[in-house]
Design an enzyme around this catalytic site. Sequence first.
Site, PDB file in Angstrom:
ATOM      1  N   ASP A   1      39.946 -31.517  34.127  1.00 16.72           N
ATOM      2  CA  ASP A   1      39.492 -30.141  34.318  1.00 16.72           C
ATOM      3  C   ASP A   1      39.090 -29.602  32.942  1.00 16.72           C
ATOM      4  O   ASP A   1      39.008 -30.364  31.961  1.00 16.72           O
ATOM      5  CB  ASP A   1      40.557 -29.297  35.033  1.00 16.72           C
ATOM      6  CG  ASP A   1      41.762 -28.966  34.156  1.00 16.72           C
ATOM      7  OD1 ASP A   1      41.844 -29.487  33.017  1.00 16.72           O
ATOM      8  OD2 ASP A   1      42.628 -28.186  34.599  1.00 16.72           O
ATOM      9  N   HIS A   2      38.882 -28.299  32.866  1.00 23.50           N
ATOM     10  CA  HIS A   2      38.459 -27.696  31.601  1.00 23.50           C
ATOM     11  C   HIS A   2      39.517 -27.878  30.514  1.00 23.50           C
ATOM     12  O   HIS A   2      39.196 -27.920  29.337  1.00 23.50           O
ATOM     13  CB  HIS A   2      38.161 -26.207  31.805  1.00 23.50           C
ATOM     14  CG  HIS A   2      39.260 -25.467  32.499  1.00 23.50           C
ATOM     15  ND1 HIS A   2      39.502 -25.620  33.858  1.00 23.50           N
ATOM     16  CD2 HIS A   2      40.209 -24.612  32.042  1.00 23.50           C
ATOM     17  CE1 HIS A   2      40.532 -24.860  34.193  1.00 23.50           C
ATOM     18  NE2 HIS A   2      40.985 -24.253  33.116  1.00 23.50           N
TER      19      HIS A   2
ATOM     20  N   CYS B   1      44.495 -32.957  32.527  1.00 27.94           N
ATOM     21  CA  CYS B   1      44.355 -31.500  32.640  1.00 27.94           C
ATOM     22  C   CYS B   1      45.141 -30.906  31.480  1.00 27.94           C
ATOM     23  O   CYS B   1      45.398 -31.600  30.489  1.00 27.94           O
ATOM     24  CB  CYS B   1      44.783 -30.976  34.014  1.00 27.94           C
ATOM     25  SG  CYS B   1      46.525 -31.172  34.450  1.00 27.94           S
TER      26      CYS B   1
ATOM     27  N   THR C   1      48.316 -29.905  31.316  1.00 31.06           N
ATOM     28  CA  THR C   1      49.642 -30.535  31.231  1.00 31.06           C
ATOM     29  C   THR C   1      49.673 -31.954  31.772  1.00 31.06           C
ATOM     30  O   THR C   1      50.640 -32.683  31.523  1.00 31.06           O
ATOM     31  CB  THR C   1      50.656 -29.732  32.064  1.00 31.06           C
ATOM     32  OG1 THR C   1      50.194 -29.713  33.419  1.00 31.06           O
ATOM     33  CG2 THR C   1      50.802 -28.302  31.532  1.00 31.06           C
ATOM     34  N   GLY C   2      48.701 -32.308  32.565  1.00 32.28           N
ATOM     35  CA  GLY C   2      48.711 -33.588  33.277  1.00 32.28           C
ATOM     36  C   GLY C   2      49.412 -33.485  34.622  1.00 32.28           C
ATOM     37  O   GLY C   2      49.319 -34.399  35.451  1.00 32.28           O
TER      38      GLY C   2
ATOM     39  N   HIS D   1      56.966 -51.196  35.662  1.00 35.30           N
ATOM     40  CA  HIS D   1      57.927 -51.002  36.749  1.00 35.30           C
ATOM     41  C   HIS D   1      57.329 -50.295  37.963  1.00 35.30           C
ATOM     42  O   HIS D   1      57.758 -50.545  39.087  1.00 35.30           O
ATOM     43  CB  HIS D   1      59.133 -50.194  36.247  1.00 35.30           C
ATOM     44  CG  HIS D   1      60.065 -51.019  35.400  1.00 35.30           C
ATOM     45  ND1 HIS D   1      61.298 -50.569  34.990  1.00 35.30           N
ATOM     46  CD2 HIS D   1      59.931 -52.268  34.882  1.00 35.30           C
ATOM     47  CE1 HIS D   1      61.900 -51.518  34.259  1.00 35.30           C
ATOM     48  NE2 HIS D   1      61.075 -52.546  34.169  1.00 35.30           N
ATOM     49  N   ASN D   2      56.392 -49.393  37.734  1.00 33.60           N
ATOM     50  CA  ASN D   2      55.885 -48.570  38.837  1.00 33.60           C
ATOM     51  C   ASN D   2      54.487 -48.966  39.295  1.00 33.60           C
ATOM     52  O   ASN D   2      53.993 -48.434  40.295  1.00 33.60           O
ATOM     53  CB  ASN D   2      55.882 -47.088  38.448  1.00 33.60           C
ATOM     54  CG  ASN D   2      57.186 -46.652  37.799  1.00 33.60           C
ATOM     55  OD1 ASN D   2      57.206 -46.266  36.621  1.00 33.60           O
ATOM     56  ND2 ASN D   2      58.279 -46.748  38.528  1.00 33.60           N
TER      57      ASN D   2
ATOM     58  N   ARG E   1      46.938 -30.445  26.481  1.00 38.66           N
ATOM     59  CA  ARG E   1      47.649 -29.402  25.735  1.00 38.66           C
ATOM     60  C   ARG E   1      49.046 -29.876  25.345  1.00 38.66           C
ATOM     61  O   ARG E   1      49.825 -29.116  24.784  1.00 38.66           O
ATOM     62  CB  ARG E   1      47.724 -28.120  26.567  1.00 38.66           C
ATOM     63  CG  ARG E   1      46.342 -27.524  26.852  1.00 38.66           C
ATOM     64  CD  ARG E   1      46.397 -26.380  27.848  1.00 38.66           C
ATOM     65  NE  ARG E   1      45.036 -25.944  28.177  1.00 38.66           N
ATOM     66  CZ  ARG E   1      44.703 -25.256  29.263  1.00 38.66           C
ATOM     67  NH1 ARG E   1      45.639 -24.892  30.122  1.00 38.66           N
ATOM     68  NH2 ARG E   1      43.445 -24.914  29.489  1.00 38.66           N
TER      69      ARG E   1
ATOM     70  N   ARG F   1      61.855 -57.263  41.895  1.00 44.55           N
ATOM     71  CA  ARG F   1      62.540 -56.115  42.489  1.00 44.55           C
ATOM     72  C   ARG F   1      61.703 -54.838  42.357  1.00 44.55           C
ATOM     73  O   ARG F   1      61.819 -53.919  43.179  1.00 44.55           O
ATOM     74  CB  ARG F   1      63.920 -55.914  41.857  1.00 44.55           C
ATOM     75  CG  ARG F   1      63.911 -55.512  40.388  1.00 44.55           C
ATOM     76  CD  ARG F   1      65.325 -55.484  39.828  1.00 44.55           C
ATOM     77  NE  ARG F   1      65.379 -54.995  38.460  1.00 44.55           N
ATOM     78  CZ  ARG F   1      65.082 -55.709  37.378  1.00 44.55           C
ATOM     79  NH1 ARG F   1      64.703 -56.964  37.507  1.00 44.55           N
ATOM     80  NH2 ARG F   1      65.148 -55.190  36.171  1.00 44.55           N
ATOM     81  N   HIS F   2      60.826 -54.805  41.362  1.00 40.95           N
ATOM     82  CA  HIS F   2      59.976 -53.633  41.183  1.00 40.95           C
ATOM     83  C   HIS F   2      58.906 -53.575  42.271  1.00 40.95           C
ATOM     84  O   HIS F   2      58.504 -52.494  42.696  1.00 40.95           O
ATOM     85  CB  HIS F   2      59.368 -53.632  39.783  1.00 40.95           C
ATOM     86  CG  HIS F   2      60.415 -53.625  38.708  1.00 40.95           C
ATOM     87  ND1 HIS F   2      61.246 -52.550  38.509  1.00 40.95           N
ATOM     88  CD2 HIS F   2      60.802 -54.593  37.842  1.00 40.95           C
ATOM     89  CE1 HIS F   2      62.097 -52.844  37.537  1.00 40.95           C
ATOM     90  NE2 HIS F   2      61.855 -54.078  37.116  1.00 40.95           N
TER      91      HIS F   2
ATOM     92  N   ARG G   1      60.470 -51.996  45.252  1.00 42.74           N
ATOM     93  CA  ARG G   1      60.600 -50.545  45.098  1.00 42.74           C
ATOM     94  C   ARG G   1      59.256 -49.834  45.239  1.00 42.74           C
ATOM     95  O   ARG G   1      59.172 -48.753  45.839  1.00 42.74           O
ATOM     96  CB  ARG G   1      61.256 -50.239  43.742  1.00 42.74           C
ATOM     97  CG  ARG G   1      62.698 -50.727  43.717  1.00 42.74           C
ATOM     98  CD  ARG G   1      63.255 -50.835  42.318  1.00 42.74           C
ATOM     99  NE  ARG G   1      64.604 -51.415  42.357  1.00 42.74           N
ATOM    100  CZ  ARG G   1      65.223 -51.907  41.295  1.00 42.74           C
ATOM    101  NH1 ARG G   1      64.644 -51.897  40.100  1.00 42.74           N
ATOM    102  NH2 ARG G   1      66.439 -52.407  41.413  1.00 42.74           N
TER     103      ARG G   1
HETATM  104  C1  RB5 Z   1      44.444 -24.887  33.829  1.00 43.55           C
HETATM  105  O1  RB5 Z   1      44.584 -23.679  33.152  1.00 43.55           O
HETATM  106  C2  RB5 Z   1      45.771 -25.578  33.932  1.00 43.55           C
HETATM  107  O2  RB5 Z   1      46.557 -24.944  34.873  1.00 43.55           O
HETATM  108  C3  RB5 Z   1      45.578 -27.039  34.268  1.00 43.55           C
HETATM  109  O3  RB5 Z   1      44.800 -27.653  33.287  1.00 43.55           O
HETATM  110  C4  RB5 Z   1      46.831 -27.886  34.387  1.00 43.55           C
HETATM  111  O4  RB5 Z   1      47.627 -27.746  33.266  1.00 43.55           O
HETATM  112  C5  RB5 Z   1      47.572 -27.744  35.652  1.00 43.55           C
HETATM  113  O5  RB5 Z   1      48.545 -28.456  35.920  1.00 43.55           O
END
Ligand code: RB5
Length: 145
Positions: free
Chosen positions: A8-9, A65, A67-68, A98-99, A109, A132-133, A136
């Site tokens: 995203d932005h 994004c 935070t991801g 493992h996953n 950010r 085993r993974h 799971r």
């Molecule tokens: C966008 O402002 C923000 O919410 C997005 O990039 C992300 O962090 C959401 O989980």
Amino acid sequence: MKIAIGCDHGGFELKPYVVEYLISRGIEVMDLGTNSSESVDYPDYGRAVGESVASGKADLGIVICGTGIGISLAANKVRGIRAAVVSDTFSAKMARAHNNANVLAFGARVVGKGLALELISAWLDAEFAGGRHQRRVDKIMEIEN
Ligand code: RB5
């Protein structure tokens, strides 16, 4: 190998560095946007990447994004997707080992450019351990049914 990438932005400024890094590794990149700083909705991009991987159009996916978190939640709603949000290299490696995560997520950010590329490297260079993974991971995927 082909990797689908979407952001995203919040991840837009980091994405070109990731694309450049993937290409430098000889990986084909399917860039699904976004391509400007204009505010967009991260579920659209998480879904697009997830669907590309789930359909086999891409082997793996990367979503970014702020935070991801949001974009990984969206990708994980696509059947067949195991998206892992990471911000340290140990977790990035284990997400594969493992996953068997088929989508890697991180927050622009949260991590800088250098760490982002190390996360990708740790994830790509790891191998799924199986055994085993696998059992799971199978149990995770059974939840979809
Ligand atoms: C966008 O402002 C923000 O919410 C997005 O990039 C992300 O962090 C959401 O989980």
